[in-house]
Design an enzyme around this catalytic site. Structure first.
Site, PDB file in Angstrom:
ATOM      1  N   ASP A 176     -14.001 -11.666  60.053  1.00 30.86           N
ATOM      2  CA  ASP A 176     -15.368 -11.115  60.043  1.00 30.86           C
ATOM      3  C   ASP A 176     -16.056 -11.373  61.388  1.00 30.86           C
ATOM      4  OD1 ASP A 176     -14.954 -10.472  57.342  1.00 30.86           O
ATOM      5  OD2 ASP A 176     -15.543 -12.484  56.728  1.00 30.86           O
ATOM      6  N   HIS A 235     -16.676 -14.047  52.066  1.00 37.49           N
ATOM      7  CA  HIS A 235     -15.757 -13.103  52.714  1.00 37.49           C
ATOM      8  C   HIS A 235     -15.445 -11.955  51.753  1.00 37.49           C
ATOM      9  CE1 HIS A 235     -12.510 -11.359  54.963  1.00 37.49           C
ATOM     10  NE2 HIS A 235     -11.716 -11.490  53.912  1.00 37.49           N
TER      11      HIS A 235
END
Ligand code: NAI
Length: 333
Positions: free
Chosen positions: A154, A183
């Site tokens: 990310d 996540h």
């Protein structure tokens, strides 16, 4: 420094193979053990054993106590084991299969490498990390400083996508953007307002950018059209994570990363509830790494009103994923 041992569980897979390649290139690593349930992992190990680096590479399956040999003496264990998404699937859809895989591997780590640093890549990370933690707790070997959900992809995506929005894709490495939360989709909270160097992106452009970071994985799932999810970019991100941890813990080079951790037993973890306005047990947050693993959880820092809104949207989903992982971890032991 003494050369250390790294183990990759799920090493025969789409992430596992390139991650093993990158791991074998870390000059602090003297041995990489590749574990998988498929026999082709022996071929991957044979292939990588010819690299002229410091690492000796060995492959193991379940036969002949393979997990025991792969894990014994490991200082760092990275887990990209389990099934990936297909188009139309969320990370949560993977839970049923991957939770059991994670529980079994956590049991192995408790038995054979209880002091190892563990990086969980298998999705849904928001739930599989609690499965790991509960399993290690039940075995009496849990150390919150050493168990991480790997959210580095990310962060990697944030740098690249911000640079692209600014029309400077080649400058991606210069942008450091903390990503907090979890996540998975809306639980991924890129804190663009804390970008270093500062960037000025607002309105629709900001909305589109944040959505792309949150759902970047879907771009890859769609483009691969049934052949899996992100593997090469994940291996790159996993290697960044591993290199930072190894340098901090074993090479006297402290660093700051973001990863998904169990807060209640970490120094500074308690303060996060004041920063985000809710008491959560798991959160991806900035971490000061040092010799013992996580030395300190760092404050979230100021959030823009927009980011506070993202946080409010993230918390219910994150909470539900944590409850699910903790429940599975406790019930299946
Ligand atoms: P893959 O299917 O290509 O590879 C997974 C490997 O795990 C296979 O070789 C399989 O044989 C192995 N495996 C299955 N059960 C096992 C067990 N009990 N012990 C050891 N190995 C076992 O999948 P891929 O694409 O490598 O993805 C792996 C996981 O990583 C998936 O859950 C995926 O969703 C996740 N992922 C996580 C990301 C993150 O940012 N944290 C990003 C992308 C994927």
């Amino acid at each position: 420094m003494v050369l250390i041992k790294a183990a990759i569980c799920g090493a025969g897979g789409g992430i596992g193979q390139p991650l093993s390649l990158l791991t074998a290139q870390n000059p602090h690593i003297g041995e990489v053990s590749l574990f998988d349930v498929v026999p082709s992992v022996h071929g991957v190990a044979a292939d990588l054993s010819h690299l002229d680096g410091t690492a000796v590479v060995k492959g193991y399956t379940k036969e002949n106590d393979g997990l025991k040999h792969a894990l014994t003496g490991a200082n760092v264990v990275i887990i990209p084991a389990g099934v990936p998404r297909k188009p139309g699937m969320t990370r949560d859809d993977l839970f049923k299969i991957n939770a059991s895989i994670c529980r079994d591997l956590a049991t192995g780590i408790a038995d054979y490498a209880p002091d190892a640093i563990v990086g969980v890549v298998s999705n849904p990370v928001n739930s599989t990390v609690p499965v790991f933690v509960e399993t290690l707790k039940a075995k009496g070997v849990f150390n919150a400083r050493k168990v991480f959900g790997v959210t580095t992809l990310d962060i990697v995506r944030s740098s690249k996508f911000v640079a692209e929005v600014l029309g400077k894709p080649n400058e991606a490495p210069q942008y450091t953007i903390p990503v907090i939360g979890g996540h998975s989709g809306k639980t991924i909270i890129p804190v663009i307002s804390q970008s270093q160097p500062k960037v000025d992106i607002s309105g629709d452009k900001l909305n589109t950018l944040v959505n792309r970071i949150q759902f970047g994985g879907d771009e890859v799932v769609k483009a691969k059209d049934g052949a899996g999810s992100a593997t090469l970019s994940m291996a790159y991100a996993g290697s960044k994570f591993l290199n930072a941890v190894v340098s901090s813990v074993y090479a006297d080079k402290p660093s700051v990363i973001q990863a998904y951790v169990y807060l209640p037993e970490l120094p500074g973890g308690d303060a996060i509830k004041n920063d985000i306005g809710k008491d959560v047990s798991y959160f991806s947050v900035s971490l000061q790494l040092g010799k013992s693993g996580v030395e300190k959880v760092l404050p979230v820092g100021p959030l823009s009103d927009y980011e506070k809104g993202l946080l409010q949207e993230a918390l219910p989903e994150l909470d539900a994923s944590i409850v699910k992982g903790v429940g599975f971890g406790k019930s299946s032991l």
